[in-house]
Design a protein around this motif. Structure first.
Motif, PDB file in Angstrom:
ATOM      1  N   TYR A  63      40.660 -20.282 -51.009  1.00  0.00           N
ATOM      2  CA  TYR A  63      40.261 -20.194 -52.415  1.00  0.00           C
ATOM      3  C   TYR A  63      41.198 -20.959 -53.348  1.00  0.00           C
ATOM      4  O   TYR A  63      40.751 -21.783 -54.147  1.00  0.00           O
ATOM      5  N   TYR A  71      37.409 -27.351 -57.790  1.00  0.00           N
ATOM      6  CA  TYR A  71      36.201 -26.522 -57.768  1.00  0.00           C
ATOM      7  C   TYR A  71      36.314 -25.447 -58.840  1.00  0.00           C
ATOM      8  O   TYR A  71      37.396 -24.931 -59.106  1.00  0.00           O
ATOM      9  N   ASP A  72      35.181 -25.085 -59.450  1.00  0.00           N
ATOM     10  CA  ASP A  72      35.199 -23.985 -60.409  1.00  0.00           C
ATOM     11  C   ASP A  72      35.261 -22.667 -59.626  1.00  0.00           C
ATOM     12  O   ASP A  72      35.034 -22.645 -58.416  1.00  0.00           O
ATOM     13  N   ASP A  74      33.376 -19.967 -59.450  1.00  0.00           N
ATOM     14  CA  ASP A  74      32.175 -19.501 -58.747  1.00  0.00           C
ATOM     15  C   ASP A  74      31.927 -20.291 -57.474  1.00  0.00           C
ATOM     16  O   ASP A  74      31.571 -19.728 -56.438  1.00  0.00           O
ATOM     17  N   SER A  75      32.109 -21.610 -57.534  1.00  0.00           N
ATOM     18  CA  SER A  75      31.914 -22.433 -56.337  1.00  0.00           C
ATOM     19  C   SER A  75      32.951 -22.096 -55.279  1.00  0.00           C
ATOM     20  O   SER A  75      32.628 -21.936 -54.101  1.00  0.00           O
ATOM     21  N   PHE A  78      32.117 -18.869 -53.646  1.00  0.00           N
ATOM     22  CA  PHE A  78      30.996 -19.021 -52.723  1.00  0.00           C
ATOM     23  C   PHE A  78      31.471 -19.594 -51.386  1.00  0.00           C
ATOM     24  O   PHE A  78      31.100 -19.114 -50.321  1.00  0.00           O
ATOM     25  N   PHE A  79      32.319 -20.609 -51.448  1.00  0.00           N
ATOM     26  CA  PHE A  79      32.756 -21.286 -50.233  1.00  0.00           C
ATOM     27  C   PHE A  79      33.692 -20.459 -49.362  1.00  0.00           C
ATOM     28  O   PHE A  79      33.892 -20.792 -48.191  1.00  0.00           O
TER      29      PHE A  79
END
Length: 104
Positions: A63, A71-72, A74-75, A78-79
């Motif tokens: 993360y 990356y924001d 939320d992205s 998600f990942f």
């Protein structure tokens, strides 16, 4: 200031129920976060769940690296769902993270 004794007990019980095989060092960090002032209005089980997900996300997944790469939130979240669930599974968690779980 620490949480009142009854709340501390409820957090400890919720933590043990959620994560029966989590390492002690991780359990202590999650317990501390779940008992933090900004969590005091939440039921103990929800505070423990949110603290667990945040702890795993920041300490056991990519993360932070994803955020550093641009990356924001939320992205990045998600990942790392799969990595998060791998840790939860290793700790024999009674719940896994779903892609559509609402957070904080």
């Amino acid at each position: 200031m620490s949480a009142p004794t009854g709340r501390r007990r409820a957090i400890a019980k919720a933590l043990t129920a959620l994560l029966p095989l989590a390492p002690y060092a991780d359990m202590e960090k999650i317990r501390t976060e779940a008992g933090a002032v900004h969590m005091k209005t939440l039921p103990p089980g929800i505070a423990v769940w949110l603290a667990t997900i945040a702890h795993i996300r920041h300490g056991h997944t990519d993360y932070e690296k994803l955020l550093a790469e641009g990356y924001d939130r939320d992205s990045a979240r998600f990942f790392v769902i799969e990595q998060t669930n791998m840790v939860l599974t290793r700790w024999r968690a009674t719940r896994l993270l779903e892609a559509d779980d609402e957070e904080e």
